[in-house]
Write a protein that holds these residues in place. Structure first.
Motif, mmCIF file in Angstrom:
data_model
loop_
_atom_site.group_PDB
_atom_site.id
_atom_site.type_symbol
_atom_site.label_atom_id
_atom_site.label_comp_id
_atom_site.label_asym_id
_atom_site.label_seq_id
_atom_site.Cartn_x
_atom_site.Cartn_y
_atom_site.Cartn_z
ATOM 1 N N LEU A 1 0.825 -1.201 0.000
ATOM 2 C CA LEU A 1 0.000 0.000 0.000
ATOM 3 C C LEU A 1 0.866 1.260 0.000
ATOM 4 N N ASP A 2 1.973 1.223 0.704
ATOM 5 C CA ASP A 2 2.890 2.356 0.705
ATOM 6 C C ASP A 2 3.506 2.541 -0.681
ATOM 7 N N ALA A 3 3.865 1.417 -1.322
ATOM 8 C CA ALA A 3 4.497 1.474 -2.638
ATOM 9 C C ALA A 3 3.553 2.034 -3.698
ATOM 10 N N LEU A 4 2.282 1.662 -3.633
ATOM 11 C CA LEU A 4 1.327 2.120 -4.643
ATOM 12 C C LEU A 4 0.966 3.589 -4.477
ATOM 13 N N ARG A 5 1.157 4.128 -3.277
ATOM 14 C CA ARG A 5 0.882 5.549 -3.006
ATOM 15 C C ARG A 5 -0.513 5.913 -3.531
ATOM 16 N N VAL A 6 -1.518 5.251 -3.007
ATOM 17 C CA VAL A 6 -2.883 5.359 -3.528
ATOM 18 C C VAL A 6 -3.426 6.780 -3.400
ATOM 19 N N GLN A 7 -3.882 7.327 -4.513
ATOM 20 C CA GLN A 7 -4.548 8.626 -4.551
ATOM 21 C C GLN A 7 -6.054 8.397 -4.598
#
Length: 318
Positions: free
Chosen positions: A22-28
């Motif tokens: 979840l940190d890697a995807l940096r969800v907007q």
């Protein structure tokens, strides 16, 4: 591969490397994200929880049981679209045409597939010798082992399992099938164990062979190469590609793909003019592993490796 893709580690446990993903995807909140290996939806739930009403989540899996779970849990959410198929096909899905802000590929066999004997993935649980992630497509492991010659079988065991005893195991398979068909996982596991010295290794003698046959039957490495290209093509500038692999064959492909798009190739002294190179990906960190806290509750995460890259804007790449 001792474990499988971490679509869900075990009931009540978070999927493999959940927080890191979840940190890697940096969800907007208003972004569009694709989970190419839905499994049982562990990562997907985390992404959806960070999306606002304008966000979109695209879910893929070639396993019909995984798609049934996705339909049951997510089909009513207008932000979610679901497609049954390999992530190698993601660029052909109309829902990806507008571009993606993040793609997750969690490779290998999922825990539900491993844990259900009827799927035929596990040498520890007797079941039909199938191993297909999509049971409606292609040959089963039993069908292939019934027709392949010993050279082809040995090649698969060596190439995809790095099994040093590949020729001996292949000859034993061909000899045994002449006496009786190999149709059960326990039959194959016991046969391999009978010709393999256990030695000091802690893993079951059939581990590498089962991995190799599964990878071959499901075209996993070819699908990975196609899936990486498709994800790269569909990523928006600033979009993230996160890939979890579970053995060196997968990880090598991911590492080389990232390097191909982020690092200039080595110079060639025979070339009179130096070739220009424009990076189009930026790798974010190196190979990440699961931490000790996760390993304590999910031993299958021990071999997991996460790699992440971000697509560069055109003006930044120029």
């Amino acid at each position: 591969m001792a474990g499988g893709h971490g679509a869900d580690a075990a009931p009540g446990h978070l999927p493999v490397m959940y927080a890191q993903v979840l940190d890697a995807l940096r969800v907007q909140g208003d972004g569009t994200y694709l989970d190419g290996t839905f499994g049982r939806g562990g990562h997907a739930r985390g992404v959806l929880g960070q999306l606002g009403p304008g966000g979109r989540l695209l879910l893929m899996d070639k396993d019909p049981e995984a798609i049934a779970v996705a339909e049951r849990e997510f089909a009513a959410d207008p932000r979610v679209s679901i497609f049954r198929g390999s992530f190698a096909q993601l660029a052909h899905w109309d829902a990806t045409q507008g571009g993606l802000d993040g793609v997750l590929l969690d490779l290998g066999v999922s825990s539900p597939q491993l844990d259900v004997a009827a799927r035929g993935f596990s040498f520890g649980k007797d079941g039909p010798l199938d191993m297909r992630m999509d049971p409606d497509s292609g040959e089963s492991a039993a069908q292939w082992l019934a027709r392949a010659d010993d050279r082809e079988i040995a090649d698969v065991l060596w190439r995809y399992g790095e099994e040093r005893m590949s020729r001996k195991i292949a000859r034993a398979i061909v000899a045994r099938r002449d006496e009786q068909p190999l149709v059960r996982t326990a039959q194959l596991a016991d046969l391999i164990a009978s010709v393999m010295p256990r030695g000091k290794e802690k893993i079951h003698p059939a581990t590498r062979s089962f991995q190799a046959i599964r990878i071959f039957i499901n075209r996993e490495l070819a699908d990975l190469e196609a899936g990486l290209e498709a994800a790269y093509a569909r990523l928006n500038a600033g979009g993230r590609l996160a890939v979890i692999s579970f053995h060196s064959l997968e990880d090598r492909i991911v590492k080389q793909f990232f390097a191909q798009h982020s690092k200039a190739p080595p110079g060639d002294r025979r070339m009179p003019v130096e070739q220009s190179f424009t990076p189009t990906l930026r790798t974010l960190g190196g190979a990440e592993k699961a931490d000790e806290a996760e390993l304590a509750v999910n031993p299958r995460a021990r071999s997991a490796v996460l790699r992440v890259a971000e697509k560069l804007p055109v003006q930044e790449a120029a």
